[in-house]
Design a protein around this motif. Structure first.
Motif, PDB file in Angstrom:
ATOM      1  N   GLU A 182      31.618 133.219  20.003  1.00  0.00           N
ATOM      2  CA  GLU A 182      30.816 132.392  19.101  1.00  0.00           C
ATOM      3  C   GLU A 182      31.069 132.908  17.685  1.00  0.00           C
ATOM      4  OE1 GLU A 182      28.622 130.341  16.787  1.00  0.00           O
ATOM      5  OE2 GLU A 182      27.856 132.408  16.940  1.00  0.00           O
ATOM      6  N   PRO A 183      31.635 132.088  16.788  1.00  0.00           N
ATOM      7  CA  PRO A 183      32.091 132.585  15.490  1.00  0.00           C
ATOM      8  C   PRO A 183      31.024 133.303  14.668  1.00  0.00           C
ATOM      9  CG  PRO A 183      32.979 130.393  15.883  1.00  0.00           C
ATOM     10  CD  PRO A 183      32.000 130.659  16.973  1.00  0.00           C
ATOM     11  N   TRP A 184      29.820 132.730  14.620  1.00  0.00           N
ATOM     12  CA  TRP A 184      28.774 133.345  13.790  1.00  0.00           C
ATOM     13  C   TRP A 184      28.263 134.648  14.408  1.00  0.00           C
ATOM     14  CZ3 TRP A 184      27.956 132.474   8.914  1.00  0.00           C
ATOM     15  CH2 TRP A 184      28.270 131.227   8.374  1.00  0.00           C
ATOM     16  N   GLN A 185      28.188 134.679  15.721  1.00  0.00           N
ATOM     17  CA  GLN A 185      27.770 135.919  16.379  1.00  0.00           C
ATOM     18  C   GLN A 185      28.800 137.020  16.134  1.00  0.00           C
ATOM     19  OE1 GLN A 185      28.230 136.388  20.710  1.00  0.00           O
ATOM     20  NE2 GLN A 185      26.008 136.745  20.801  1.00  0.00           N
ATOM     21  N   ALA A 186      30.077 136.675  16.222  1.00  0.00           N
ATOM     22  CA  ALA A 186      31.135 137.651  15.973  1.00  0.00           C
ATOM     23  C   ALA A 186      31.088 138.151  14.531  1.00  0.00           C
ATOM     24  CB  ALA A 186      32.493 137.043  16.282  1.00  0.00           C
ATOM     25  N   TYR A 187      30.835 137.233  13.615  1.00  0.00           N
ATOM     26  CA  TYR A 187      30.686 137.646  12.212  1.00  0.00           C
ATOM     27  C   TYR A 187      29.503 138.593  12.058  1.00  0.00           C
ATOM     28  CZ  TYR A 187      30.001 137.259   7.139  1.00  0.00           C
ATOM     29  OH  TYR A 187      29.847 137.530   5.807  1.00  0.00           O
ATOM     30  N   GLY A 188      28.381 138.241  12.688  1.00  0.00           N
ATOM     31  CA  GLY A 188      27.200 139.091  12.615  1.00  0.00           C
ATOM     32  C   GLY A 188      27.460 140.489  13.158  1.00  0.00           C
ATOM     33  N   GLN A 189      28.178 140.567  14.285  1.00  0.00           N
ATOM     34  CA  GLN A 189      28.513 141.872  14.838  1.00  0.00           C
ATOM     35  C   GLN A 189      29.314 142.712  13.844  1.00  0.00           C
ATOM     36  OE1 GLN A 189      30.193 143.251  19.028  1.00  0.00           O
ATOM     37  NE2 GLN A 189      31.817 142.214  17.884  1.00  0.00           N
ATOM     38  N   SER A 190      30.285 142.076  13.188  1.00  0.00           N
ATOM     39  CA  SER A 190      31.110 142.812  12.222  1.00  0.00           C
ATOM     40  C   SER A 190      30.298 143.263  11.014  1.00  0.00           C
ATOM     41  CB  SER A 190      32.305 141.956  11.770  1.00  0.00           C
ATOM     42  OG  SER A 190      31.915 140.912  10.884  1.00  0.00           O
ATOM     43  N   LYS A 191      29.306 142.473  10.625  1.00  0.00           N
ATOM     44  CA  LYS A 191      28.472 142.834   9.483  1.00  0.00           C
ATOM     45  C   LYS A 191      27.479 143.937   9.847  1.00  0.00           C
ATOM     46  CE  LYS A 191      30.715 141.463   7.119  1.00  0.00           C
ATOM     47  NZ  LYS A 191      31.273 141.847   5.791  1.00  0.00           N
ATOM     48  N   THR A 192      26.998 143.950  11.096  1.00  0.00           N
ATOM     49  CA  THR A 192      26.207 145.095  11.551  1.00  0.00           C
ATOM     50  C   THR A 192      27.058 146.360  11.522  1.00  0.00           C
ATOM     51  OG1 THR A 192      24.695 143.799  12.918  1.00  0.00           O
ATOM     52  CG2 THR A 192      25.024 146.092  13.558  1.00  0.00           C
ATOM     53  N   ALA A 193      28.322 146.232  11.912  1.00  0.00           N
ATOM     54  CA  ALA A 193      29.220 147.386  11.866  1.00  0.00           C
ATOM     55  C   ALA A 193      29.360 147.933  10.444  1.00  0.00           C
ATOM     56  CB  ALA A 193      30.587 146.997  12.425  1.00  0.00           C
ATOM     57  N   ASN A 194      29.345 147.048   9.455  1.00  0.00           N
ATOM     58  CA  ASN A 194      29.422 147.511   8.058  1.00  0.00           C
ATOM     59  C   ASN A 194      28.227 148.374   7.680  1.00  0.00           C
ATOM     60  OD1 ASN A 194      30.774 144.319   6.915  1.00  0.00           O
ATOM     61  ND2 ASN A 194      31.865 146.110   7.658  1.00  0.00           N
ATOM     62  N   VAL A 195      27.050 148.022   8.177  1.00  0.00           N
ATOM     63  CA  VAL A 195      25.845 148.805   7.886  1.00  0.00           C
ATOM     64  C   VAL A 195      25.903 150.144   8.628  1.00  0.00           C
ATOM     65  CG1 VAL A 195      23.332 148.807   7.818  1.00  0.00           C
ATOM     66  CG2 VAL A 195      24.567 146.640   7.627  1.00  0.00           C
ATOM     67  N   LEU A 196      26.269 150.093   9.900  1.00  0.00           N
ATOM     68  CA  LEU A 196      26.352 151.321  10.689  1.00  0.00           C
ATOM     69  C   LEU A 196      27.390 152.279  10.115  1.00  0.00           C
ATOM     70  CD1 LEU A 196      26.159 149.822  14.293  1.00  0.00           C
ATOM     71  CD2 LEU A 196      24.398 151.195  13.149  1.00  0.00           C
ATOM     72  N   PHE A 197      28.487 151.730   9.581  1.00  0.00           N
ATOM     73  CA  PHE A 197      29.493 152.582   8.941  1.00  0.00           C
ATOM     74  C   PHE A 197      28.885 153.375   7.792  1.00  0.00           C
ATOM     75  CE2 PHE A 197      32.337 153.017   5.282  1.00  0.00           C
ATOM     76  CZ  PHE A 197      33.240 153.937   5.790  1.00  0.00           C
ATOM     77  N   ALA A 198      28.056 152.717   6.983  1.00  0.00           N
ATOM     78  CA  ALA A 198      27.440 153.395   5.840  1.00  0.00           C
ATOM     79  C   ALA A 198      26.537 154.534   6.301  1.00  0.00           C
ATOM     80  CB  ALA A 198      26.657 152.406   4.989  1.00  0.00           C
ATOM     81  N   VAL A 199      25.834 154.313   7.403  1.00  0.00           N
ATOM     82  CA  VAL A 199      24.946 155.348   7.939  1.00  0.00           C
ATOM     83  C   VAL A 199      25.741 156.568   8.377  1.00  0.00           C
ATOM     84  CG1 VAL A 199      23.337 155.882   9.809  1.00  0.00           C
ATOM     85  CG2 VAL A 199      23.182 153.676   8.631  1.00  0.00           C
ATOM     86  N   GLU A 200      26.776 156.349   9.174  1.00  0.00           N
ATOM     87  CA  GLU A 200      27.512 157.475   9.740  1.00  0.00           C
ATOM     88  C   GLU A 200      28.459 158.122   8.730  1.00  0.00           C
ATOM     89  OE1 GLU A 200      28.605 160.174  12.894  1.00  0.00           O
ATOM     90  OE2 GLU A 200      26.838 158.979  12.341  1.00  0.00           O
ATOM     91  N   ALA A 201      29.062 157.329   7.831  1.00  0.00           N
ATOM     92  CA  ALA A 201      29.925 157.914   6.805  1.00  0.00           C
ATOM     93  C   ALA A 201      29.135 158.870   5.914  1.00  0.00           C
ATOM     94  CB  ALA A 201      30.573 156.817   5.960  1.00  0.00           C
ATOM     95  N   THR A 202      27.906 158.484   5.581  1.00  0.00           N
ATOM     96  CA  THR A 202      27.077 159.368   4.759  1.00  0.00           C
ATOM     97  C   THR A 202      26.748 160.649   5.520  1.00  0.00           C
ATOM     98  OG1 THR A 202      26.129 157.530   3.504  1.00  0.00           O
ATOM     99  CG2 THR A 202      24.852 159.572   3.577  1.00  0.00           C
ATOM    100  N   ARG A 203      26.426 160.526   6.800  1.00  0.00           N
ATOM    101  CA  ARG A 203      26.107 161.730   7.587  1.00  0.00           C
ATOM    102  C   ARG A 203      27.299 162.672   7.651  1.00  0.00           C
ATOM    103  NH1 ARG A 203      26.390 164.179  12.476  1.00  0.00           N
ATOM    104  NH2 ARG A 203      27.818 162.644  13.384  1.00  0.00           N
ATOM    105  N   ARG A 204      28.481 162.116   7.830  1.00  0.00           N
ATOM    106  CA  ARG A 204      29.672 162.940   8.003  1.00  0.00           C
ATOM    107  C   ARG A 204      30.231 163.458   6.682  1.00  0.00           C
ATOM    108  NH1 ARG A 204      32.917 162.169  12.921  1.00  0.00           N
ATOM    109  NH2 ARG A 204      31.628 161.124  14.484  1.00  0.00           N
ATOM    110  N   TRP A 205      30.102 162.668   5.622  1.00  0.00           N
ATOM    111  CA  TRP A 205      30.860 162.963   4.415  1.00  0.00           C
ATOM    112  C   TRP A 205      30.014 163.373   3.205  1.00  0.00           C
ATOM    113  CZ3 TRP A 205      34.643 158.170   4.518  1.00  0.00           C
ATOM    114  CH2 TRP A 205      35.489 158.301   5.628  1.00  0.00           C
ATOM    115  N   SER A 206      28.707 163.361   3.337  1.00  0.00           N
ATOM    116  CA  SER A 206      27.883 163.697   2.163  1.00  0.00           C
ATOM    117  C   SER A 206      28.121 165.129   1.701  1.00  0.00           C
ATOM    118  CB  SER A 206      26.398 163.475   2.457  1.00  0.00           C
ATOM    119  OG  SER A 206      25.964 164.262   3.543  1.00  0.00           O
ATOM    120  N   ASP A 207      28.495 166.022   2.611  1.00  0.00           N
ATOM    121  CA  ASP A 207      28.808 167.392   2.193  1.00  0.00           C
ATOM    122  C   ASP A 207      30.037 167.439   1.298  1.00  0.00           C
ATOM    123  OD1 ASP A 207      26.638 168.384   3.542  1.00  0.00           O
ATOM    124  OD2 ASP A 207      27.783 169.165   5.247  1.00  0.00           O
TER     125      ASP A 207
END
Length: 311
Positions: A182-207
């Motif tokens: 489903e195109p919109w669901q797939a887009y939504g999944q990718s956009k959730t991934a963008n948010v999750l990336f910000a969470v984990e990148a900060t945890r790993r790289w803030s040092d």
């Protein structure tokens, strides 16, 4: 110092990128904007250039990128607006871009994307929206990590969407191998991934002094809607015409996340209308979903993404 308080600003839904960048000095700072030749990407790049930054437009079409660069130079007087080829669906193109980058990097704006596209796959078999919107930017950021670490307080801007409310990352079948596409669901999944990336990148790289935040730019009519029918677009607009923004307004939150002193040493957060977003409420199309900020999901996505890129 890092604060746990929600970030609030004097800017609003109607503020433009130039409003947000006013008074900010980015001389001696270097930025990359993916998808910087059109839409909110070019206005994000224009604002950063107007503050004195060297800006590289990372684009699939270098000719369109050069036209945008010339226009930005003409309107800002900044001749340090560069163009480099980048196809986020092509891991070889990403590797070439990273290999050609030299010196520190202070701002990486992961702006490019595709939306609600028909099902297609990369040569690796990855669903194209997830591959482009998340995996491409994930590979780019990881490749540029040494340059960002050399940037002394670098920022990554992860452009997400309210569409993240349509779907979490479905780890059991990310690539739609076993469920109906489903195109919109797939887009939504990718956009959730963008948010999750910000969470984990900060945890790993803030040092390393690298902080990442995500954002919803707003509803803006750009080339992003090229797969959306005119009828569906008209329906979307008529549902809440006042919510739609100009491209200059749509770039404002990206510029805030990229350059505002209010976000020094702040990461892992999601912004909309130039404010840190509140938790999403049932039936609303604003705010951030709990699953998009879930640290366990963020770590799992990082591990899955790393494994995919190595496969």
């Amino acid at each position: 110092m890092t604060t746990n308080k929600p970030i609030t600003t004097s800017f609003t839904h109607h503020s433009t990128a130039m409003d947000v960048i006013k008074g900010v000095d980015l001389v001696r700072r270097r930025a990359i904007v993916t998808g910087g030749s059109s839409g909110i990407g070019v206005e994000t790049a224009r604002a950063l250039a107007s503050a004195g930054a060297e800006v590289t437009l990372a684009v699939r079409n270098p000719d369109a990128g050069q036209k945008a660069a010339d226009d930005i130079t003409g309107t800002t007087g900044n001749d340090r607006v560069l163009v480099a080829p980048l196809d986020l669906a092509d891991q070889g193109s990403i590797a070439d871009f990273v290999a050609n980058w030299d010196g520190p990097l202070h701002i990486l704006v992961n702006n490019a994307g595709i939306m609600a596209a028909p099902l297609s796959r990369t040569p690796q078999g990855w669903e194209m929206q997830f591959a482009t919107n998340h995996l491409g930017h994930f590979a780019l950021a990881n490749g540029l990590r040494p340059a960002l670490a050399a940037g002394d307080g670098a920022r990554i801007v992860s452009v997400s969407s309210a569409a993240h409310l349509r779907s979490p990352v479905v780890f059991e079948d990310i690539q739609y191998d076993n469920r109906e596409y489903e195109p919109w669901q797939a887009y939504g999944q990718s956009k959730t991934a963008n948010v999750l990336f910000a969470v984990e990148a900060t945890r790993r790289w803030s040092d390393d002094g690298i902080y990442t935040n995500s954002l919803m730019p707003g509803a803006i009519q750009t080339n992003l809607q090229r797969y959306v029918s005119k009828e569906e677009l008209d329906r979307m607009r008529s549902g809440n015409a006042a919510a739609w923004k100009t491209v200059e307004q749509g770039a404002a939150t990206s510029v805030l996340v990229a350059a505002s002193p209010l976000l020094d040493e702040v990461g892992g957060r999601y912004f909309e209308d130039c404010q840190e977003a509140a938790p999403a409420q049932p039936g609303q199309r604003t705010g951030v979903a709990d699953y998009a900020l879930d640290p366990e999901a963020a770590e799992r996505l990082w591990q899955v993404s790393t494994a995919l890129l190595k496969s």
